[in-house]
Design a protein around this motif. Structure first.
Motif, PDB file in Angstrom:
ATOM      1  N   ILE A  49       3.089  16.541  -0.166  1.00 13.57           N
ATOM      2  CA  ILE A  49       4.200  15.586  -0.226  1.00 13.57           C
ATOM      3  C   ILE A  49       3.685  14.137  -0.184  1.00 13.57           C
ATOM      4  CG2 ILE A  49       4.644  15.439   2.260  1.00 13.57           C
ATOM      5  CD1 ILE A  49       7.662  15.448   1.507  1.00 13.57           C
ATOM      6  N   TYR A  50       2.497  13.931   0.432  1.00 15.15           N
ATOM      7  CA  TYR A  50       1.945  12.578   0.461  1.00 15.15           C
ATOM      8  C   TYR A  50       1.617  12.081  -0.945  1.00 15.15           C
ATOM      9  CZ  TYR A  50       1.401  13.224   5.527  1.00 15.15           C
ATOM     10  OH  TYR A  50       1.639  13.444   6.864  1.00 15.15           O
ATOM     11  N   LEU A  51       1.008  12.977  -1.731  1.00 13.07           N
ATOM     12  CA  LEU A  51       0.690  12.620  -3.118  1.00 13.07           C
ATOM     13  C   LEU A  51       1.961  12.381  -3.913  1.00 13.07           C
ATOM     14  CD1 LEU A  51      -1.331  12.212  -5.408  1.00 13.07           C
ATOM     15  CD2 LEU A  51      -1.337  14.688  -5.761  1.00 13.07           C
ATOM     16  N   SER A  52       2.959  13.232  -3.716  1.00 10.70           N
ATOM     17  CA  SER A  52       4.236  13.078  -4.425  1.00 10.70           C
ATOM     18  C   SER A  52       4.909  11.761  -4.049  1.00 10.70           C
ATOM     19  CB  SER A  52       5.173  14.246  -4.101  1.00 10.70           C
ATOM     20  OG  SER A  52       4.614  15.470  -4.503  1.00 10.70           O
ATOM     21  N   ALA A  53       4.863  11.414  -2.758  1.00 11.68           N
ATOM     22  CA  ALA A  53       5.501  10.184  -2.297  1.00 11.68           C
ATOM     23  C   ALA A  53       4.822   8.955  -2.891  1.00 11.68           C
ATOM     24  CB  ALA A  53       5.459  10.112  -0.768  1.00 11.68           C
ATOM     25  N   VAL A  54       3.484   8.957  -2.915  1.00 12.49           N
ATOM     26  CA  VAL A  54       2.747   7.825  -3.492  1.00 12.49           C
ATOM     27  C   VAL A  54       3.001   7.741  -4.993  1.00 12.49           C
ATOM     28  CG1 VAL A  54       0.439   6.923  -3.979  1.00 12.49           C
ATOM     29  CG2 VAL A  54       0.992   7.774  -1.700  1.00 12.49           C
ATOM     30  N   ALA A  55       3.002   8.897  -5.669  1.00 16.10           N
ATOM     31  CA  ALA A  55       3.230   8.900  -7.117  1.00 16.10           C
ATOM     32  C   ALA A  55       4.625   8.376  -7.455  1.00 16.10           C
ATOM     33  CB  ALA A  55       3.043  10.312  -7.671  1.00 16.10           C
ATOM     34  N   LEU A  56       5.632   8.841  -6.714  1.00 11.52           N
ATOM     35  CA  LEU A  56       7.011   8.414  -6.965  1.00 11.52           C
ATOM     36  C   LEU A  56       7.193   6.929  -6.621  1.00 11.52           C
ATOM     37  CD1 LEU A  56       9.870   9.199  -7.795  1.00 11.52           C
ATOM     38  CD2 LEU A  56      10.302   9.912  -5.431  1.00 11.52           C
ATOM     39  N   GLY A  57       6.664   6.528  -5.475  1.00 21.51           N
ATOM     40  CA  GLY A  57       6.773   5.127  -5.081  1.00 21.51           C
ATOM     41  C   GLY A  57       6.046   4.207  -6.043  1.00 21.51           C
ATOM     42  N   ALA A  58       4.853   4.614  -6.471  1.00 14.44           N
ATOM     43  CA  ALA A  58       4.076   3.802  -7.417  1.00 14.44           C
ATOM     44  C   ALA A  58       4.795   3.680  -8.751  1.00 14.44           C
ATOM     45  CB  ALA A  58       2.693   4.410  -7.610  1.00 14.44           C
ATOM     46  N   MET A  59       5.501   4.744  -9.160  1.00 18.08           N
ATOM     47  CA  MET A  59       6.248   4.699 -10.418  1.00 18.08           C
ATOM     48  C   MET A  59       7.343   3.632 -10.346  1.00 18.08           C
ATOM     49  SD  MET A  59       8.694   7.587 -12.142  1.00 18.08           S
ATOM     50  CE  MET A  59       9.999   7.203 -10.970  1.00 18.08           C
ATOM     51  N   VAL A  60       8.064   3.580  -9.227  1.00 15.98           N
ATOM     52  CA  VAL A  60       9.141   2.596  -9.065  1.00 15.98           C
ATOM     53  C   VAL A  60       8.573   1.180  -9.056  1.00 15.98           C
ATOM     54  CG1 VAL A  60      10.945   1.750  -7.524  1.00 15.98           C
ATOM     55  CG2 VAL A  60      10.643   4.215  -7.857  1.00 15.98           C
ATOM     56  N   LEU A 130      10.848  13.355   0.969  1.00 19.23           N
ATOM     57  CA  LEU A 130      10.134  12.651  -0.084  1.00 19.23           C
ATOM     58  C   LEU A 130      10.704  11.242  -0.265  1.00 19.23           C
ATOM     59  CD1 LEU A 130       8.058  12.593  -2.368  1.00 19.23           C
ATOM     60  CD2 LEU A 130       9.764  13.686  -3.856  1.00 19.23           C
ATOM     61  N   ALA A 131      12.021  11.135  -0.218  1.00 19.47           N
ATOM     62  CA  ALA A 131      12.669   9.832  -0.363  1.00 19.47           C
ATOM     63  C   ALA A 131      12.265   8.893   0.769  1.00 19.47           C
ATOM     64  CB  ALA A 131      14.187  10.007  -0.386  1.00 19.47           C
ATOM     65  N   GLN A 132      12.185   9.426   1.985  1.00 20.14           N
ATOM     66  CA  GLN A 132      11.836   8.598   3.140  1.00 20.14           C
ATOM     67  C   GLN A 132      10.406   8.071   3.022  1.00 20.14           C
ATOM     68  OE1 GLN A 132      12.078  10.666   6.876  1.00 20.14           O
ATOM     69  NE2 GLN A 132      11.761   8.834   8.113  1.00 20.14           N
ATOM     70  N   LEU A 133       9.460   8.945   2.675  1.00 25.41           N
ATOM     71  CA  LEU A 133       8.064   8.529   2.558  1.00 25.41           C
ATOM     72  C   LEU A 133       7.876   7.558   1.390  1.00 25.41           C
ATOM     73  CD1 LEU A 133       6.221  11.909   3.253  1.00 25.41           C
ATOM     74  CD2 LEU A 133       6.116   9.829   4.647  1.00 25.41           C
ATOM     75  N   SER A 134       8.530   7.839   0.264  1.00 20.83           N
ATOM     76  CA  SER A 134       8.407   6.969  -0.907  1.00 20.83           C
ATOM     77  C   SER A 134       9.015   5.601  -0.638  1.00 20.83           C
ATOM     78  CB  SER A 134       9.081   7.609  -2.127  1.00 20.83           C
ATOM     79  OG  SER A 134       8.452   8.818  -2.483  1.00 20.83           O
ATOM     80  N   ALA A 135      10.153   5.577   0.075  1.00 20.93           N
ATOM     81  CA  ALA A 135      10.799   4.304   0.413  1.00 20.93           C
ATOM     82  C   ALA A 135       9.876   3.452   1.287  1.00 20.93           C
ATOM     83  CB  ALA A 135      12.122   4.561   1.117  1.00 20.93           C
ATOM     84  N   LYS A 136       9.186   4.093   2.206  1.00 21.67           N
ATOM     85  CA  LYS A 136       8.237   3.383   3.063  1.00 21.67           C
ATOM     86  C   LYS A 136       7.131   2.764   2.218  1.00 21.67           C
ATOM     87  CE  LYS A 136       5.348   4.107   7.178  1.00 21.67           C
ATOM     88  NZ  LYS A 136       4.866   5.123   8.161  1.00 21.67           N
ATOM     89  N   TYR A 137       6.632   3.535   1.243  1.00 25.84           N
ATOM     90  CA  TYR A 137       5.570   3.060   0.346  1.00 25.84           C
ATOM     91  C   TYR A 137       6.054   1.851  -0.465  1.00 25.84           C
ATOM     92  CZ  TYR A 137       2.199   3.083  -3.496  1.00 25.84           C
ATOM     93  OH  TYR A 137       1.254   2.716  -4.433  1.00 25.84           O
ATOM     94  N   ALA A 194       1.456   5.136   4.124  1.00 29.71           N
ATOM     95  CA  ALA A 194       1.449   3.716   4.487  1.00 29.71           C
ATOM     96  C   ALA A 194       0.094   3.088   4.194  1.00 29.71           C
ATOM     97  CB  ALA A 194       1.802   3.546   5.965  1.00 29.71           C
ATOM     98  N   GLY A 195      -0.970   3.838   4.428  1.00 29.86           N
ATOM     99  CA  GLY A 195      -2.312   3.336   4.133  1.00 29.86           C
ATOM    100  C   GLY A 195      -2.511   3.063   2.657  1.00 29.86           C
ATOM    101  N   ALA A 196      -2.004   3.979   1.812  1.00 33.28           N
ATOM    102  CA  ALA A 196      -2.108   3.771   0.367  1.00 33.28           C
ATOM    103  C   ALA A 196      -1.338   2.521  -0.070  1.00 33.28           C
ATOM    104  CB  ALA A 196      -1.574   4.999  -0.372  1.00 33.28           C
ATOM    105  N   ALA A 197      -0.176   2.305   0.534  1.00 31.92           N
ATOM    106  CA  ALA A 197       0.625   1.127   0.188  1.00 31.92           C
ATOM    107  C   ALA A 197      -0.070  -0.159   0.635  1.00 31.92           C
ATOM    108  CB  ALA A 197       2.005   1.234   0.830  1.00 31.92           C
ATOM    109  N   TRP A 198      -0.579  -0.171   1.876  1.00 35.54           N
ATOM    110  CA  TRP A 198      -1.263  -1.373   2.370  1.00 35.54           C
ATOM    111  C   TRP A 198      -2.548  -1.643   1.594  1.00 35.54           C
ATOM    112  CZ3 TRP A 198       1.136  -5.006   4.607  1.00 35.54           C
ATOM    113  CH2 TRP A 198       2.172  -4.765   5.499  1.00 35.54           C
ATOM    114  N   ALA A 199      -3.196  -0.596   1.121  1.00 38.99           N
ATOM    115  CA  ALA A 199      -4.390  -0.786   0.288  1.00 38.99           C
ATOM    116  C   ALA A 199      -4.041  -1.559  -0.975  1.00 38.99           C
ATOM    117  CB  ALA A 199      -5.001   0.574  -0.064  1.00 38.99           C
ATOM    118  N   SER A 200      -2.909  -1.220  -1.590  1.00 35.80           N
ATOM    119  CA  SER A 200      -2.468  -1.937  -2.796  1.00 35.80           C
ATOM    120  C   SER A 200      -2.088  -3.375  -2.480  1.00 35.80           C
ATOM    121  CB  SER A 200      -1.280  -1.202  -3.436  1.00 35.80           C
ATOM    122  OG  SER A 200      -1.666   0.077  -3.894  1.00 35.80           O
TER     123      SER A 200
END
Length: 447
Positions: A49-60, A130-137, A194-200
């Motif tokens: 789900i972490y990969l899915s959340a990053v992929a979905l968040g990155a798409m948005v 998934l929505a919660q994790l992606s929204a955080k990203y 969150a780490g992936a988001a802060w890295a970006s």
């Protein structure tokens, strides 16, 4: 001054084209390769789900930033014309206007983040976790919106001043910092999404600092006040290119979104084949960057014959790239599909639509080429109008009629027909529009 009588041009001028195009082609290739490393890092966490959340968040986030690419394009055109005219003051004013606009729009995006997330979830309807994790990203990523938009302005400045090696450095630096930050924040510190988001965020902010350093000579003597007549013109250009980009992305999104009606196999096949379109853009975008910079500088020097010279030489390379892509897809298209998937049903479906991809480079390269010409000439309103004509008078009618006439088994061919004719219509309409009174290089010079 080039020998304008030589149809094929001089070798040194072909080298000038590739001095701009090649670094940007390398940048376009490097970004997704480093992105694969990014994905691999997230993909090795314990929960998918972490990969899915990053992929979905990155798409948005990517969709938002893709709609703001007008900042790069309009800045490149304005800077190129001022660079050709050796007008430092105008270059400085363009940079100032671009940076003020980037920061202002970036702050608006930050404030609008909750609304953006709500709209995205209304359209996509992901599962709650998934929505919660992606929204955080997404929320974390958009803190860097001003920096991300500043990077577009800086990239436009470097390309307009024909400093494409520094532009390449900027793109590769962003992705390299992102990967290193991912290793530290995700692998070592275990901050997952969150780490992936802060890295970006770190990558975007670091790149903005480097970018501002690279254009420090322009910034040093700049008057940071806003000249409203110039700012209004700059905003008008950005509005036109934004509308153009929005229409383009809606047509492209239809290829995946509407295909969902035909089942998961067709969606997967279209997703695979859209990667071919990404491969096409790697080369043709590089040529478009060269067209923007070289024709814009020639306009700034008030040399209409030189504008036509660069248009001719870059068109030659656009055609060469298009023919090369078509031959590669003809000879190796099936092999490329099989590299991207090993699912028999998806392979079979993708191969049935492959002829569209073989023809597409020959039909589409005109639109890439003329986009570069129009940016160089400053014809942003014409870009908007030709895109609207192509989308509303070609893509939508062909798409709708094909869905009425074709059965479910063949309906996806209608989508590819609509996309192919749409991209071709863009090139044709831009060519015809360029022949209208007031739009020729000679007339643009005196405006």
């Amino acid at each position: 001054m080039p020998d304008l009588r030589n149809f094929w041009g001089q070798w040194q001028h072909h080298r000038m084209i590739f001095a701009i195009a090649l670094p940007m082609i390398i940048s376009n290739i490097a970004a997704p390769l480093l992105g694969l490393v990014d994905t691999a890092i997230i993909g090795h966490l314990e929960r998918p789900i972490y990969l899915s959340a990053v992929a979905l968040g990155a798409m948005v986030v990517s969709f938002i930033y893709l709609l703001t690419v007008f900042l790069r394009m309009t800045t490149t055109g304005d800077i190129a014309r001022a660079f050709g005219a050796e007008d430092i003051r105008r270059q400085q004013q363009t940079v100032v206007h671009g940076l003020w606009f980037a920061v202002g729009l970036g702050l608006v995006i930050m404030v609008a983040a909750p609304g953006v997330i709500s709209l995205a979830w209304w359209l996509i309807e992901p599962q709650p976790e998934l929505a919660q994790l992606s929204a955080k990203y997404i929320d974390i990523r958009l803190w860097a919106a001003p920096a991300a938009l500043i990077n577009l302005v800086v990239l436009g400045v470097l390309l307009g001043r024909q400093q494409s090696r520094q532009a390449m450095l900027l793109v590769i630096f962003t992705n390299a910092v992102n990967v290193v930050a991912d290793v530290i924040l995700v692998v070592i510190l275990d901050f997952n999404v969150a780490g992936a988001a802060w890295a970006s965020v770190i990558a975007e902010v670091s790149t903005a600092m480097l970018g501002l350093y690279l254009i420090r000579t322009l910034l040093a003597g700049s008057n940071w006040g806003i000249k409203w007549p110039g700012m209004q013109r700059f905003l008008g250009m950005n509005r036109d290119v934004f509308i153009r980009s929005l229409l383009l992305q809606l047509c492209i999104a239809t290829m995946t979104g509407y295909a969902a009606r035909y089942g998961v196999v067709v969606v997967a096949a279209n997703a695979i084949l859209m990667q071919f379109l990404m491969l096409i853009s790697l080369g043709l975008d590089g040529i478009a960057y060269a067209v923007e910079a070289l024709t814009g500088a020639a306009i700034g020097r008030k040399r209409a014959a030189e504008v036509r010279y660069w248009m001719r030489l870059t068109l030659i390379w656009s055609i060469i790239f298009a023919v090369g892509y078509s031959l590669v897809f003809l000879l190796f298209g099936s092999s490329i599909v099989r590299l991207l998937t090993d699912l028999p049903a998806v392979i079979s479906a993708a191969e049935s639509y492959l002829p569209w991809l073989i023809a597409l480079p020959l039909l589409a390269h005109w639109s890439y080429y003329f986009d570069g010409v129009y940016i160089g000439l400053g014809l942003t309103r014409a870009m908007r109008d030709t895109m609207a004509i192509s989308a509303l008078a070609v893509f939508v009618p062909v798409w709708q009629v094909s869905q009425w006439l074709l059965t479910n088994d063949n309906a996806n061919h209608g989508l590819w027909l609509a996309l192919s004719l749409f991209l071709f219509a863009r090139g044709v309409s831009q060519w015809l529009y360029l022949k209208r009174p007031g739009l020729t290089p000679e007339q643009r010079i005196h405006q």
